[in-house]
Design an enzyme around this catalytic site. Sequence first.
Site, PDB file in Angstrom:
ATOM      1  CG  ASP A  23      -0.869   4.913  -0.737  1.00 28.09           C
ATOM      2  OD1 ASP A  23      -1.596   4.393  -1.606  1.00 28.09           O
ATOM      3  OD2 ASP A  23      -1.136   4.874   0.474  1.00 28.09           O
TER       4      ASP A  23
ATOM      5  CB  SER B  33      -5.362   1.404  -2.414  1.00 26.97           C
ATOM      6  OG  SER B  33      -5.769   1.143  -1.129  1.00 26.97           O
TER       7      SER B  33
ATOM      8  CD  GLU C 126      -2.845   1.282   0.356  1.00 30.46           C
ATOM      9  OE1 GLU C 126      -3.684   0.377   0.335  1.00 30.46           O
ATOM     10  OE2 GLU C 126      -2.843   2.224  -0.444  1.00 30.46           O
TER      11      GLU C 126
ATOM     12  CG  ASP D  24     -21.051  11.440 -16.362  1.00 34.14           C
ATOM     13  OD1 ASP D  24     -20.834  10.774 -15.325  1.00 34.14           O
ATOM     14  OD2 ASP D  24     -22.188  11.731 -16.778  1.00 34.14           O
TER      15      ASP D  24
END
Length: 589
Positions: free
Chosen positions: A301, A508, A297, A549
């Site tokens: 990140d 994440s 993680e 969108d």
Amino acid sequence: MLWSFLLFLGAAPPLGVFANPLATKRWSDLVEKHSWAEIPRGWEYVRSPDPEHILEMRIGLKQNKINELISSLYQISDPKHDRYGKHLSKQEADALVAPHPDSAEAVESWLSDHGFKTDDITFRSGGGEWIVIPMTVSQAEAMLGAKYELYRHSLSSSYVVRTLSYSLPRELHNHINMVSPTTYFGTLRSMKATHFIQSNSFGEEKGFTLSPEAVPPSSCATQITPACLKVLYNTSGYVPQATDVNVLGIAGYLDEFANRADLQTFFTAFLPEAVGTSFDTITVNNGGDNQSDPGVEANLDIQYTEGMSFPTPNIYYSTGGSPPFNPDSETPTDTNEPYLDWLNFVLSQDTIPQTITTSYGDDEQTVPNDFAVSVCNLFAELGVRGTTVLFSSGDLGVGGGDCLTNDGTDTVLFQPDFPASCPFVTAVGGTVGINPEVAVDFSGGGFSRYFPTPDYQVEAVNSFLEGLGDTFSGLFNSSGRAYPDVAAQSENFIVIIGGEAFLVGGTSASSPTTAGVISLLNDFRLSNGQSSLGFINPLIYANPGGFNDIVSGSNPGCGTQGFSAGIGWDPVTGLGTPDFLKLQAIVSA
Ligand SMILES: *[C@@H]1O[C@H](CO)[C@@H](O)[C@H](O)[C@H]1NC(C)=O
Ligand SMILES: *[C@@H]1O[C@H](CO)[C@@H](O)[C@H](O)[C@H]1NC(C)=O
Ligand SMILES: *[C@@H]1O[C@H](CO)[C@@H](O)[C@H](O)[C@H]1NC(C)=O
């Protein structure tokens, strides 16, 4: 944790040392504050803890002017308001969250009655509204009418000392928002880190050919790199100018360490101009920084915030509270309260990164309402100080597992995620594919059962609800805060971990990506002499044209097909994925 405590000792009214018999009655009339109907799912009772086990008790006093803080936040974040962008300084914000003198007096008198002195307080926030005071289990049980037990989380085998209910003296309900650790069981291990290694890529398929060549867009359909995201979200041509003031922050928990050598390998492959630069790590509450233990993680990140925002300085916060802990050893604390400790740390700083991303969350129903509201208000405080706070929306669609409620009735309901469900954060859902981008099927989305729909999204949400009609009626609370707000790519991110390349997915990945785009917008504004964007939701709902969108895909869960993405806002991909160039035009005004 001595930073502002030292400043405050002199200002705080002294606590009496002697218990007063009349006062004792004042503090013995206990009224329940929060309780669970049953042991939170996933946890099992082990045994009673040592009565002398030390709990670092965090007490959140009622902030005297919290309503003024929240109305200020909405004015400062409303692009049509005179106050737009006029963020508050630390001193101004502290003045709004400070407790009423009567609250401070009442709480200190209560503590004094139980034999505590001012010196026993180990932390006091800038406004004085948060205090930390260590006490034994038996003291806490007496003060809170609680029964602490040792519980074990079956899956992660982490242990916590918690109580199924706690009470406060009747008088203190007006003065205290929450006390912790009490009924919030969510711990570092059980908090869902919203990342996962795509199974087909872990192990045998690791070890991609890393090439510094520009990635042709067609490869972006199967492997995402910073170059793909820059093309998709139109940031390729932007050169950051405000790198002396603009900062991007990443909040990390769960002993997830961001690895500096892996970042260099990543740079060599995908961002050669950045080789030789790095990020700062700030450890909070005894957080670690073990460079021999790179986190999936953490590396995801930092590699993608750096990848999107370079050369903007990045800060990785590693917040501690490290399980497994032995509740009967000399280890003096039971500190698995990560959001609180990180928030109190960062809010104690005079300057805070203008953009912060976090990829962790819990099922909202597992977070006690008083805890969730208190933490959500701290995110409002970050917004009022000028920071955009982004959270992953979760990886379980409308809810994972059996979706049963924990109120004793075992009802099936969609299960929103917290902190994504807090109206003061920007929640980021997931997409997959290019030409077109579609909603990824795990994209967390839905409606809070704790927080009402904020004004900024009423129109967008109502329009979605009209289209939805009676579908899923009763499974979600249509008057709740709806999320996500926006979305970004969430699958097949190439991440370097321990020198090798893996494909990683999850919302994440989406939150750091979006944080990178927002950080570039902050750079643009700061380099034009404007303020940072701060809390961005009112601005973006007023300007949905800044997003692509996403109109197909859905987020199944709880035995249903989940919500569908469609024209306009939806609880799968929000307003859509960012288009930097369009947003740049919007925020330049
Ligand atoms: C750092 O991580 C390595 C690999 O997991 C581990 O062997 C080592 O004990 C850790 N060091 C510390 C100080 O925790
Ligand atoms: C629905 O949300 C509203 C607004 O947050 C709240 O007041 C209400 O209690 C919720 N109802 C249920 C059944 O969760
Ligand atoms: C952003 O890039 C896409 C192609 O990736 C393009 O269709 C769109 O028009 C671009 N937006 C602007 C404002 O140029």
